[in-house]
Design a protein around this motif. Structure first.
Motif, PDB file in Angstrom:
ATOM      1  N   ARG A 147      50.582 106.896  75.487  1.00  0.00           N
ATOM      2  CA  ARG A 147      50.381 105.306  75.453  1.00  0.00           C
ATOM      3  C   ARG A 147      49.277 104.973  76.353  1.00  0.00           C
ATOM      4  O   ARG A 147      48.560 103.959  76.133  1.00  0.00           O
ATOM      5  CB  ARG A 147      51.543 104.886  76.115  1.00  0.00           C
ATOM      6  CG  ARG A 147      52.539 104.964  74.886  1.00  0.00           C
ATOM      7  CD  ARG A 147      54.179 104.807  75.693  1.00  0.00           C
ATOM      8  NE  ARG A 147      54.208 103.485  76.306  1.00  0.00           N
ATOM      9  CZ  ARG A 147      54.321 102.312  75.809  1.00  0.00           C
ATOM     10  NH1 ARG A 147      54.536 102.215  74.459  1.00  0.00           N
ATOM     11  NH2 ARG A 147      54.527 101.365  76.456  1.00  0.00           N
ATOM     12  N   ALA A 176      46.378 104.975  74.105  1.00  0.00           N
ATOM     13  CA  ALA A 176      46.393 103.781  73.168  1.00  0.00           C
ATOM     14  C   ALA A 176      46.050 102.527  74.033  1.00  0.00           C
ATOM     15  O   ALA A 176      45.671 101.453  73.116  1.00  0.00           O
ATOM     16  CB  ALA A 176      47.717 103.615  72.695  1.00  0.00           C
ATOM     17  N   LEU A 234      48.271 101.048  75.969  1.00  0.00           N
ATOM     18  CA  LEU A 234      49.590 100.297  76.137  1.00  0.00           C
ATOM     19  C   LEU A 234      50.207 100.689  77.527  1.00  0.00           C
ATOM     20  O   LEU A 234      51.039  99.728  78.084  1.00  0.00           O
ATOM     21  CB  LEU A 234      50.503 100.685  75.261  1.00  0.00           C
ATOM     22  CG  LEU A 234      50.217 100.557  73.760  1.00  0.00           C
ATOM     23  CD1 LEU A 234      51.170 101.174  72.864  1.00  0.00           C
ATOM     24  CD2 LEU A 234      50.271  99.119  73.489  1.00  0.00           C
ATOM     25  N   PRO A 247      43.666  97.456  73.894  1.00  0.00           N
ATOM     26  CA  PRO A 247      43.930  98.268  72.894  1.00  0.00           C
ATOM     27  C   PRO A 247      43.356  98.026  71.603  1.00  0.00           C
ATOM     28  O   PRO A 247      42.910  99.038  70.846  1.00  0.00           O
ATOM     29  CB  PRO A 247      45.753  98.101  72.678  1.00  0.00           C
ATOM     30  CG  PRO A 247      45.946  97.740  73.882  1.00  0.00           C
ATOM     31  CD  PRO A 247      44.971  96.973  74.727  1.00  0.00           C
ATOM     32  N   GLN A 248      43.209  96.653  71.181  1.00  0.00           N
ATOM     33  CA  GLN A 248      42.625  96.498  69.992  1.00  0.00           C
ATOM     34  C   GLN A 248      41.403  96.636  69.962  1.00  0.00           C
ATOM     35  O   GLN A 248      40.741  96.927  68.652  1.00  0.00           O
ATOM     36  CB  GLN A 248      43.012  94.888  69.439  1.00  0.00           C
ATOM     37  CG  GLN A 248      42.374  93.900  70.386  1.00  0.00           C
ATOM     38  CD  GLN A 248      43.207  93.546  71.307  1.00  0.00           C
ATOM     39  OE1 GLN A 248      44.228  94.243  72.021  1.00  0.00           O
ATOM     40  NE2 GLN A 248      43.319  92.356  71.842  1.00  0.00           N
ATOM     41  N   ILE A 298      41.956 102.502  67.500  1.00  0.00           N
ATOM     42  CA  ILE A 298      42.797 103.605  67.255  1.00  0.00           C
ATOM     43  C   ILE A 298      43.871 102.797  66.522  1.00  0.00           C
ATOM     44  O   ILE A 298      44.068 101.807  66.346  1.00  0.00           O
ATOM     45  CB  ILE A 298      43.343 103.929  68.767  1.00  0.00           C
ATOM     46  CG1 ILE A 298      43.891 102.788  69.538  1.00  0.00           C
ATOM     47  CG2 ILE A 298      42.615 104.841  69.544  1.00  0.00           C
ATOM     48  CD1 ILE A 298      44.529 102.957  70.775  1.00  0.00           C
ATOM     49  N   PHE A 338      54.534 104.716  65.379  1.00  0.00           N
ATOM     50  CA  PHE A 338      55.637 104.599  66.291  1.00  0.00           C
ATOM     51  C   PHE A 338      56.806 105.497  65.995  1.00  0.00           C
ATOM     52  O   PHE A 338      56.987 105.496  64.745  1.00  0.00           O
ATOM     53  CB  PHE A 338      56.129 103.316  66.639  1.00  0.00           C
ATOM     54  CG  PHE A 338      54.942 102.301  67.402  1.00  0.00           C
ATOM     55  CD1 PHE A 338      54.989 102.458  68.895  1.00  0.00           C
ATOM     56  CD2 PHE A 338      54.048 101.772  66.877  1.00  0.00           C
ATOM     57  CE1 PHE A 338      53.980 101.603  69.424  1.00  0.00           C
ATOM     58  CE2 PHE A 338      52.930 101.163  67.422  1.00  0.00           C
ATOM     59  CZ  PHE A 338      52.957 101.069  68.909  1.00  0.00           C
ATOM     60  N   ASP A 343      59.564 104.282  66.080  1.00  0.00           N
ATOM     61  CA  ASP A 343      60.876 103.563  65.087  1.00  0.00           C
ATOM     62  C   ASP A 343      59.899 102.842  64.074  1.00  0.00           C
ATOM     63  O   ASP A 343      60.347 101.678  63.488  1.00  0.00           O
ATOM     64  CB  ASP A 343      61.611 102.482  65.902  1.00  0.00           C
ATOM     65  CG  ASP A 343      60.636 101.480  66.893  1.00  0.00           C
ATOM     66  OD1 ASP A 343      59.443 101.721  66.738  1.00  0.00           O
ATOM     67  OD2 ASP A 343      61.254 100.874  67.656  1.00  0.00           O
ATOM     68  N   ALA A 394      58.013 100.532  63.906  1.00  0.00           N
ATOM     69  CA  ALA A 394      57.562  99.235  64.425  1.00  0.00           C
ATOM     70  C   ALA A 394      56.911  98.447  63.150  1.00  0.00           C
ATOM     71  O   ALA A 394      55.880  97.978  63.139  1.00  0.00           O
ATOM     72  CB  ALA A 394      56.504  99.468  65.458  1.00  0.00           C
ATOM     73  N   LEU A 395      57.654  98.683  62.161  1.00  0.00           N
ATOM     74  CA  LEU A 395      57.060  97.585  60.793  1.00  0.00           C
ATOM     75  C   LEU A 395      57.559  96.152  61.035  1.00  0.00           C
ATOM     76  O   LEU A 395      58.650  95.874  61.645  1.00  0.00           O
ATOM     77  CB  LEU A 395      57.660  98.117  59.520  1.00  0.00           C
ATOM     78  CG  LEU A 395      57.227  99.618  59.032  1.00  0.00           C
ATOM     79  CD1 LEU A 395      57.873  99.969  57.674  1.00  0.00           C
ATOM     80  CD2 LEU A 395      55.662  99.744  58.953  1.00  0.00           C
ATOM     81  N   SER A 399      46.617  94.032  60.216  1.00  0.00           N
ATOM     82  CA  SER A 399      45.636  94.424  61.078  1.00  0.00           C
ATOM     83  C   SER A 399      44.228  93.837  60.392  1.00  0.00           C
ATOM     84  O   SER A 399      43.218  93.602  61.270  1.00  0.00           O
ATOM     85  CB  SER A 399      45.767  95.700  61.707  1.00  0.00           C
ATOM     86  OG  SER A 399      45.341  96.652  60.604  1.00  0.00           O
ATOM     87  N   ARG A 454      49.905 101.977  57.215  1.00  0.00           N
ATOM     88  CA  ARG A 454      49.225 100.903  58.099  1.00  0.00           C
ATOM     89  C   ARG A 454      48.235 101.415  58.954  1.00  0.00           C
ATOM     90  O   ARG A 454      47.103 100.853  59.274  1.00  0.00           O
ATOM     91  CB  ARG A 454      50.410 100.305  58.981  1.00  0.00           C
ATOM     92  CG  ARG A 454      50.156  99.087  59.740  1.00  0.00           C
ATOM     93  CD  ARG A 454      51.319  98.413  60.049  1.00  0.00           C
ATOM     94  NE  ARG A 454      51.966  98.985  61.299  1.00  0.00           N
ATOM     95  CZ  ARG A 454      53.095  98.614  62.085  1.00  0.00           C
ATOM     96  NH1 ARG A 454      53.391  97.473  61.778  1.00  0.00           N
ATOM     97  NH2 ARG A 454      53.309  99.274  62.979  1.00  0.00           N
TER      98      ARG A 454
END
Ligand SMILES: Nc1ncnc2c1ncn2[C@@H]1O[C@H](COP(=O)(O)OP(=O)(O)OP(=O)(O)O)[C@@H](O)[C@H]1O
Ligand SMILES: [Mg+2]
Lengths: 365, 275
Positions: free
Chosen positions: A47, A50, A52, A72-73, A77, A81, A83, A85-86, A99, A146
């Motif tokens: 993270r 990333a 985060l 991050p953006q 990268i 995730f 889970d 994260a959709l 994105s 994604r």
């Protein structure tokens, strides 16, 4: 080109330091897996890459840019995730396109990229569905889709398979491997499953309590573990580790495991261990290096005879548990070599494959 | 089928109770509607259960003899301002409360304790402030104290809390600013909270009487509840028209509620259970 470099990276949560100065270089298009027990700081490290989590100390470089202060953006990268994260309120297509819309791609380009990614991942039929209408494995694919539509410099994965059932996990593991061959991108993958790590990685980073224990190819960490921790973490079952003493034998060195067992150290390794004579060591040997030798009898003084205390038939071979000096040892023996608990097992340790560790530091000697 | 009728059978006590309670609550409604159509005196005896000679005369009466359209427009403008402000401000505040920041506990404490102070206790300072701002007798002045209801901030917070953090992180990696995260991710996933905000801020604004009474001077600026109270001065026998007017005041509220009730009920019960 895309490389990731971590320079003595530290992370504190308040007073507690959870990552203690990590150094790592991930090469162009390399697939590196961070593996370690729960809570060792894998996710935290990922993270930080990333963006985060804040970096307490140290530097992260992507190519020749220090990204410490980059949002991050702006790091180029993509992350998958645990889970997935959709976005639940968007279709699969929108999820994958989302994105790109914020990165100034025009409609036709977005469409082309999403369709191409969907094709690679075999989800072309699902593009109009909502995430809720997908199975776990399909969601997993969408999550990867994604990531790949973006064509980022680096992929980050945080335990992407841990929500899948065992069978699906194995097949998705294969898919990720294939995907990486097809869309070769520098990747950092976090898992606590060492089998996943071994099968996917170009190089494995084994972490323990916020430190890196060893970095190496799957083969290296398996056959030459750098520490007791690595030896006890990699492999299933893991390496047998026994307290022992290094002694000088008549014409060389030996490890004394128990009153009646002193194993000769092969010529090739004598040099390395010479300094440790008379000292306690930890003796390590993998279960498959314990060889079944029912007829080996008298002519070999390395023969170990013990009573089988537990048997676990796996089909292709059988795990036989017995004890040496009060410690449990497991050997991977041919199927049906031992049929019943209580039978005598005669085995020969394959001394060329042995490892010795320093009991104080835990490091390999 | 057998088990279903079993269930229905077992539930009859609760159903009966609910039906009785509903009836009791609906009787006044019915009475208002009935009277608005008949103009029957409240004290006539024996009371007629069914409307006798229903006619729309009293609605026409109310429509023409008070500036209904004007009052209605004022109410709509004020409610519109209140709803818009509540949606924007409460969503932003609710989102902020889902993040970590220094002093967050204090902020929550202040917000929660401010909920315990009734508006009536602060109405005089509110009046003075409104006067200082030069907003007496304006739509903005009417709506301003209702721009953010603390309860509704927490309705948003509860709803946003249920959104997994990884979703926000994914959005951040996807390149969204915080504003866009709220607008594109949080709000669409918090529809029940949005509905709750709309309905409650609407109803509170629509029904508000005391505040408009204090700051409105001109008849032209009056809202419907004020109009209702001044009604009596216009007529001799007011019963029918008064009731007709009440129905006209009530109708938009009912309409908004009926349109959004499904989301609304989910909004009020979200956080109570997952799913
Ligand atoms: N927000 C936080 N505040 C305080 N401590 C944290 C926070 N997040 C993680 N930690 C601590 O940091 C350590 C490393 O956590 P991390 O999530 O990186 O572990 P992990 O290796 O990913 O484990 P797992 O395999 O369980 O995911 C843990 O001891 C955890 O308790
Ligand atoms: Mg983790």
């Amino acid at each position: 080109m895309a490389t990731v470099t971590l320079n003595s990276l530290y992370k504190n949560y308040g007073e507690t330091e959870v990552v203690h100065g990590i150094d790592l270089e991930v090469g162009h298009q390399e697939f590196v897996v961070l593996v370690g027990p729960s809570g060792c700081g894998k996710s935290t490290t990922l993270r930080m890459v990333a963006g985060l989590e804040d970096i307490t100390r140290g530097e992260i470089w992507i190519d020749d840019t220090c990204v410490n202060e980059l949002e991050p953006q702006h790091r180029d990268i993509a992350m998958v995730f645990q889970d997935y994260a959709l976005y639940p309120h968007m279709s699969v297509f929108q999820n994958m396109a989302f994105s790109l819309q914020y990165r100034g791609h025009d409609k036709s380009d977005i469409r082309r990229r999403v369709l191409a990614a969907a094709d690679i991942l075999n989800i072309s039929e699902l593009l109009e569905r909502r995430p809720k209408q997908l199975s776990g494995g399909q969601r997993q694919r969408v999550a990867m889709g994604r990531a790949i539509v973006r064509d980022p410099k680096v992929f980050l994965f945080d335990e992407p398979l841990s929500n899948l059932d065992a069978k699906l996990r194995v097949s998705m593991r294969g898919e990720i491997k294939k995907l990486h061959r097809r869309v070769a991108t520098t990747s950092i993958y976090v898992t606590h499953d060492q089998v996943e790590a071994m099968t996917l990685a170009d190089r494995i980073v084994i972490m323990n309590a916020g430190n890196i224990e060893q970095i190496g190819t799957p083969d290296e960490v398996y056959s030459k573990p750098a520490s007791v921790f690595v030896a006890g973490f990699v492999g299933s079952p893991t390496m047998n580790l026994l307290p022992a003493e290094l002694t000088a034998a008549d014409d060389g060195l030996a490890v004394r495991l128990d009153n009646d067992i002193a194993l000769r150290i092969p010529e090739t390794k004598r040099q390395r261990y010479a300094n440790y004579v008379g000292q306690p060591v930890v003796f390590g040997l993998r279960p498959e290096n314990i060889l079944w030798s029912p007829n080996g009898a008298a002519q070999n003084d390395a023969l170990i005879r013990r009573t089988a205390e537990e048997i676990e038939p796996l089909g292709s071979d059988t795990l036989v548990f017995f004890s040496i000096g009060g410690r449990e040892v497991v050997g991977r023996l041919p199927p049906n070599s031992v049929r019943r608990i209580g039978e005598t097992v005669s085995v020969l340790p394959e001394m060329d494959a042995m490892q010795l560790f320093d009991p104080a530091s835990g490091k390999a000697i | 089928m057998a088990s279903r009728s079993m269930n229905n059978y077992r539930r009859w006590p609760i159903h009966t109770t609910l039906i009785i309670v509903c009836t009791l609550m609906l009787i006044p409604f019915y009475w208002v509607i009935k009277t608005s159509l008949t103009g029957e005196n409240l004290f006539s005896y024996p009371p007629a259960i069914l409307p006798q000679n229903p006619n729309p005369y009293y609605f026409v009466d109310a429509w023409y003899f008070v500036p209904f359209v004007r009052f209605f427009a004022n109410s709509v403008i004020v409610a519109g301002l209140a709803i818009t402000a509540n949606l924007i401000l409460n969503a932003l505040a609710g989102y902020a409360l889902t993040r970590h920041f220094a002093g967050k506990r204090l902020v929550v404490l202040v917000l929660l304790s401010s909920m315990m102070i009734p508006f009536h206790a602060t109405i005089i300072p509110a009046y003075l402030i409104t006067r200082e701002l030069g907003l007496l007798n304006t739509h903005l002045g009417l709506a301003l104290p209702a721009f953010s209801h603390v309860v509704l901030i927490f309705v948003f917070k509860a709803s946003f809390d249920a959104v997994p953090n990884s979703l926000i992180e994914a959005a951040r990696l996807d390149g969204l600013s915080e504003w866009r995260i709220i607008y594109k991710i949080m709000l669409p996933l918090a529809k029940p909270a949005v509905a709750t905000n709309i309905i409650l801020s609407f109803i509170w604004s629509w029904n508000d009487f005391l505040w408009p009474l204090m700051i409105i001077r001109d008849v032209d600026m009056q809202t419907l509840p004020l109009g209702l109270s001044t009604f009596q001065s216009y007529f001799e026998d007011t019963t029918g028209s008064l009731y007709a007017f009440s129905v006209m005041v009530l109708a938009p509220g009912l309409l908004v509620f009926l349109l959004a009730q499904k989301e609304f009920i989910r909004g009020l019960t979200s956080g109570a259970s997952k799913g």
